[in-house]
Design a protein around this motif. Sequence first.
Motif, mmCIF file in Angstrom:
data_model
loop_
_atom_site.group_PDB
_atom_site.id
_atom_site.type_symbol
_atom_site.label_atom_id
_atom_site.label_comp_id
_atom_site.label_asym_id
_atom_site.label_seq_id
_atom_site.Cartn_x
_atom_site.Cartn_y
_atom_site.Cartn_z
ATOM 1 N N THR A 537 1.047 -1.158 -0.141
ATOM 2 C CA THR A 537 0.048 0.045 0.030
ATOM 3 C C THR A 537 0.769 1.368 0.022
ATOM 4 O O THR A 537 0.486 2.126 -0.781
ATOM 5 N N ARG A 538 1.878 1.382 0.872
ATOM 6 C CA ARG A 538 2.736 2.454 0.743
ATOM 7 C C ARG A 538 3.495 2.574 -0.393
ATOM 8 O O ARG A 538 3.687 3.942 -0.966
ATOM 9 N N THR A 539 3.918 1.739 -1.023
ATOM 10 C CA THR A 539 4.476 1.608 -2.312
ATOM 11 C C THR A 539 3.684 2.231 -3.543
ATOM 12 O O THR A 539 4.055 3.087 -4.265
ATOM 13 N N TYR A 540 2.422 1.714 -3.517
ATOM 14 C CA TYR A 540 1.436 2.068 -4.420
ATOM 15 C C TYR A 540 1.148 3.675 -4.303
ATOM 16 O O TYR A 540 0.972 4.112 -5.288
ATOM 17 N N VAL A 541 0.772 4.021 -2.988
ATOM 18 C CA VAL A 541 0.476 5.395 -2.798
ATOM 19 C C VAL A 541 1.585 6.418 -3.426
ATOM 20 O O VAL A 541 1.317 7.290 -4.040
ATOM 21 N N VAL A 551 -6.656 9.973 -9.801
ATOM 22 C CA VAL A 551 -7.063 9.731 -8.406
ATOM 23 C C VAL A 551 -8.196 8.550 -8.662
ATOM 24 O O VAL A 551 -8.446 7.721 -7.463
ATOM 25 N N THR A 552 -8.590 8.222 -9.723
ATOM 26 C CA THR A 552 -9.411 7.026 -10.045
ATOM 27 C C THR A 552 -8.482 5.513 -9.509
ATOM 28 O O THR A 552 -9.419 4.644 -9.448
ATOM 29 N N ASP A 558 -4.966 -1.238 -13.238
ATOM 30 C CA ASP A 558 -4.523 -2.349 -13.869
ATOM 31 C C ASP A 558 -3.114 -2.839 -13.325
ATOM 32 O O ASP A 558 -2.459 -3.755 -13.917
ATOM 33 N N PHE A 559 -2.484 -2.326 -12.205
ATOM 34 C CA PHE A 559 -1.392 -2.951 -11.562
ATOM 35 C C PHE A 559 -1.475 -2.715 -10.051
ATOM 36 O O PHE A 559 -2.332 -2.062 -9.438
ATOM 37 N N THR A 560 -0.438 -3.358 -9.611
ATOM 38 C CA THR A 560 -0.136 -3.297 -8.071
ATOM 39 C C THR A 560 1.203 -3.560 -7.899
ATOM 40 O O THR A 560 2.050 -3.725 -8.724
ATOM 41 N N GLY A 597 -6.633 -1.325 -7.271
ATOM 42 C CA GLY A 597 -6.818 -0.180 -6.618
ATOM 43 C C GLY A 597 -6.549 -0.342 -4.953
ATOM 44 O O GLY A 597 -6.282 -1.488 -4.619
ATOM 45 N N LEU A 598 -6.566 0.569 -4.452
ATOM 46 C CA LEU A 598 -6.537 0.404 -2.886
ATOM 47 C C LEU A 598 -7.387 -0.449 -2.320
ATOM 48 O O LEU A 598 -7.105 -1.181 -1.252
ATOM 49 N N LEU A 599 -8.598 -0.585 -2.544
ATOM 50 C CA LEU A 599 -9.691 -1.286 -1.880
ATOM 51 C C LEU A 599 -9.432 -2.798 -2.082
ATOM 52 O O LEU A 599 -9.999 -3.288 -0.892
ATOM 53 N N THR A 600 -8.878 -3.338 -2.823
ATOM 54 C CA THR A 600 -8.585 -4.678 -2.832
ATOM 55 C C THR A 600 -7.185 -5.074 -2.445
ATOM 56 O O THR A 600 -6.765 -6.164 -2.240
ATOM 57 N N GLN A 601 -6.428 -4.068 -1.660
ATOM 58 C CA GLN A 601 -5.349 -4.476 -1.180
ATOM 59 C C GLN A 601 -5.458 -4.989 0.344
ATOM 60 O O GLN A 601 -6.085 -4.359 1.337
#
Length: 785
Positions: A537-541, A551-552, A558-560, A597-601
Amino acid sequence: MSPRFYVLFSAVLFLHSLHAAPAPPPAPVAKFLDQHCVECHDDDVQKGGLNLQAVNFDLKNQETLRRWVRVFDRVHEGEMPPKKSEKPDTSAVKTFLTTLQGDLSRADQEETVTLGRVRSRRLTRVEYEHTIHDLLGIDIPLKDLLPEDPESHGFATVADGQQLSHHQLARYLDVADLALGEACERVLKGDSKFNKSFTPDQLAEVTRGNYRGPESRGGRSLSWPITLQFFGKMTATTVPEDGWYRITVHGVESINPGPGGAVWGTLRSGACVSNVPMLYMIGLIEATPEQRDFVYEAWMHKGHMLELKPNDATLRRAPTGAQGGNVSFKGRDLAGDGFSGIAHRGIEMQRIYPMADRAGVHRHLFGETNLKKADPATALDKLVARFARRAFRRPVTDEQLAPYLNMGRQALASGNSLTDSLLVAYRTILCSPRFLTFIEAPGELEAYALASRLSYTFWLSQPDNSLLKLAADGHLKQPEVLAQQVERMLADPKASRFIRSFTDQWLKLSKMDFTSPDSRLYPTYDAVVQESMLQETRTYVTELVQKDLSVTHLVDSDFTFLNGRLARHYQVAAEVTPGRGLQKISLTNSKDVNRGGLLTQGAILKVTADGTTTSPVIRGVFVNERLLGQHIPPPPPDIPAIEPDIRGATSIRDQLEKHRSNESCNSCHATIDPPGFVLENFDPVGIWRERYGLRGKGVPVVASGTTPKGDLFTDLKSWQQIYLHKPEQLAAGFVGQFLTYATGAPIRFGDRPAVKAIVTQTQGKNFGLRSLILEAVKSPIFTHK
């Protein structure tokens, strides 16, 4: 009319009915209420306990103002009048909203002009620690010695939730003494040295008590998936004193790597005894067949040692080979028996000082002054003034400086040495409100206050020389200069402090350790997975901010970022290269449709669950408030909580349907539940599920629903598609969270036009997170108190 509307108004009436002459609402507002509400809410009926004929409109009262804002929002969102009532025509609603908006905006602006948006804000304990470190050049942990910061509106930085009690001031005095004592001791006595190398044989030495160390074989130290507490501890690595250590683990390689081509483990520190069970994470180890060195830097407490072991809950557990709490490798060949393990060829440990060496600490404390040769009186005046300017983050007048100079002069006159006299003055400075709080006058921030707001937003510490010089030259307030400084600060390694602090509060990542998943229900969850989730999550943000991505991406992408262990945990069919740790992974594979997206992390899904069950209410509130910009009021005190059935025999959705039959609950749950239902396909540790209950034997998960605006969705992807087409809402929600964190005050009614302007200005850049941050910093919300 909605029962929630009743509750809001009845609270206002109760508080203000004691006044002889409550201020009436303006005529258009009163007319609307009279035509659409009073029939059920007059002096006689008072349905839901609401008497609109006695409503107060004294907007100078902040509680009253907040309640009228709630009334405005409910009508604006179409929640009131209720659906079963006759709807007023559009012009009537528009007149009501326009009139009320004007009065609310004027009242809010009057208070802001007089007092500012932000009340007196002090340093959080994390900001205090970073500031002391940068001010003195020391590196000892300090934040845990101070009282925990309460959160308000989701953030510890919000002034309304902060306190400054006598107890806290006493703690600040103690911590200031500790910090100054550390700095002075290093200047006078020098830096401690510690540099040792340990062979596998030394790491496996047997000491008193039960043996739980590694196996030494063939010039290698071997650690196996043995589940005894503190297995893998290496007594030889016990450190003689508190400090930062650089730890190098040489020649790490895997033994019998399983799925993914690696063996995952942890390196931790601790006393490794049952009466002091706490272990501190140093880092993850991803052992592969290729030998590699792993280097870590970590704070270790005096008397603590290292513990290294495989920590993958999916590995086959190895027997201890001995009775009781002992481990024995005699006569065994765990590698030949097919057990996975981690091997290495020794450990090197070196004492380090990340902030500054001895000479650097001297410069922080005393500049270039030679205390032994300097005239004490002259040097004291010069150095106290210098220290005060740095600590107060601005020029200091003679009048402001006088109390601290007098303290130092009195100490010097009493026979104290120059060093001790300086420390007396320094200690007083570090407990001054000018150091502990932000000095901001109502209106536009003066240049030095703006420099501090910038530095504490992105670095959580005092402004550097570049910011202070721009403040002194009068250039910092220029929008293009502000933008340049934000870019410079985000490019600095210290910006990692912002990512960690902001995500810890905004996304509740600081709550990651608050619950431990039930190992009987979720046996594959382990320390490696948890640490990997936080890194993801921190790397993603960081990626969203650094590359200015839309922001979407908060709701879908399509990546994480995954490593091999996390990919296996999520059951994602991703091509993850062993040995590279966390890496950017494409989610275009059709099998990965449930990620993005963040929601599925996993970190988000874990902090919104309790370790045993999930709740659409908790997750729904999180998504609404943290991502969609929707404030959810607390539930009425007489409404019982919904307890999910952990057996999965009854779905939480069925229980909520009964709960929502209560009209006072339904209006809120119409907003809360949709995103909560969407995330029910994820269990408390972030694994996709189709059914509830142990091993998916319960009732099916139903993730369909309707958004508050009436959009139908059937599953996670269809819900994500709805909000991918609402970037303005997501952008406004993010800006609100960022500005609340950065300024120390939540978004007010009067701030809404400025937030809308920020969103509009970033439309051409696809509402990128970095663009949103840049425009937010240039906005009057950020540049004014």
